[in-house]
Enzyme design. Sequence first.
Site, PDB file in Angstrom:
ATOM      1  NE  ARG A   9      42.631  45.479  36.781  1.00  0.00           N
ATOM      2  CZ  ARG A   9      41.555  46.055  37.297  1.00  0.00           C
ATOM      3  NH1 ARG A   9      41.480  47.381  37.347  1.00  0.00           N
ATOM      4  NH2 ARG A   9      40.551  45.345  37.747  1.00  0.00           N
ATOM      5  CD  GLU A  35      44.593  40.181  35.619  1.00  0.00           C
ATOM      6  OE1 GLU A  35      43.505  39.933  35.081  1.00  0.00           O
ATOM      7  OE2 GLU A  35      44.977  41.339  35.902  1.00  0.00           O
ATOM      8  CG  ASP A  37      42.538  43.012  32.277  1.00  0.00           C
ATOM      9  OD1 ASP A  37      41.947  42.091  32.843  1.00  0.00           O
ATOM     10  OD2 ASP A  37      43.205  43.882  32.895  1.00  0.00           O
ATOM     11  CG  HIS A  50      40.006  45.942  34.131  1.00  0.00           C
ATOM     12  ND1 HIS A  50      38.784  46.431  34.535  1.00  0.00           N
ATOM     13  CD2 HIS A  50      40.079  44.673  34.600  1.00  0.00           C
ATOM     14  CE1 HIS A  50      38.154  45.503  35.228  1.00  0.00           C
ATOM     15  NE2 HIS A  50      38.914  44.427  35.289  1.00  0.00           N
ATOM     16  CD  GLU A 111      39.657  38.922  33.246  1.00  0.00           C
ATOM     17  OE1 GLU A 111      38.436  39.149  33.220  1.00  0.00           O
ATOM     18  OE2 GLU A 111      40.396  39.251  34.197  1.00  0.00           O
ATOM     19  CE  LYS A 113      37.813  42.633  31.693  1.00  0.00           C
ATOM     20  NZ  LYS A 113      37.542  42.335  33.114  1.00  0.00           N
ATOM     21  CG  ASP A 228      44.999  45.962  42.983  1.00  0.00           C
ATOM     22  OD1 ASP A 228      45.092  45.397  41.883  1.00  0.00           O
ATOM     23  OD2 ASP A 228      43.912  46.350  43.461  1.00  0.00           O
TER      24      ASP A 228
END
Length: 244
Positions: A9, A35, A37, A50, A111, A113, A228
Site C-alpha cells: 500500500r 502493492e 488495492d 484497501h 489487488e 478487492k 509495510d
Amino acid sequence: MRTKIFAHRGDKHDAPENTLIAFTKAVALGVDGIETDVHLTKDGHMVIIHDEDVDRTTDGQGLIKDLTLAQLKRLNANQTHPELGIQRILTLGEMVQALNDLHFTGDVNLEIKTDHIHYPGIEALVADFFATHAHSFNVIYSSFNLQSTQQMLKLAPQTETAGLMIYHYRAMKTLFKNRQIKIFHPEIRLLMVHPIFSFHHYFRPWTVNTKFEIAFCLYHRYVGLITDNPALALKMRNHIQGGK
C-alpha cells in the site's frame, strides 16, 4: 537473484496507506514494486483503497459501493500521519499518472478487492484501463476471489496474475499446474510454519514486517516480499544479498 521488495500500500510505515505521498515515498526509497488495492464506487469509478469501507482510513463512514467519487474525494485519507496534511483517495487513473510522472518502472501489484463485495464488471474495467492507458511500470493482478482471478486470466492473458493462497488453495495449485499463474502470494506466517524452500522462485509472501520475517525471505531468496516497512527491507537486502 535478488529478492524484489514490494511496498505494501505504498510506504505504509512513513505515510498514510494507499495515498499519493505513500507511493511517492516508496518510489523515492527505490522499491522494486508497489502493492495496492482497487474498489468500485457507486457511480462506477475505480478507486485506490484497501478496505470495503472508509471508516478506518478516512474521516468518513460508509461502504465504497454506496458512495460516489465526489463524496469520497471530500474525505481525508490521512488518519495516521497528521504532519503530512490532508490526503485524498486516489482514482486508479490518478495513481497511474502519479507513478508515470515519477518514472516508476518497477512492478505494481493491483489487488482486485472482490473477496467480500463483488463489484460487477470491475475486472473488465481494470483490464480495459491498462489496455488503453500508457503506464511506465509492469502490472501484476491478484485477488482472493477465485472468479476475479480467472476473469483476469481471460481478459489479460499476457499480464501476470498471482495466486493469493488462502481460500482456494487447491484451485490455485491447479491453475499453477496448468501454467495459468506463475507466482503465489502466501501469507508469511504460513510459509514459516510450512517452509517450502524448493519453490522459492514462485513465492512473493505478505505481509513481511519483522526483521526475522524479512531475513527469512531474504536468506531463502524468495522471488519477492511484500512489506509495510520497505526502507527496512531494502536495508536488510543490501546486507544479506548485497547491492546491485
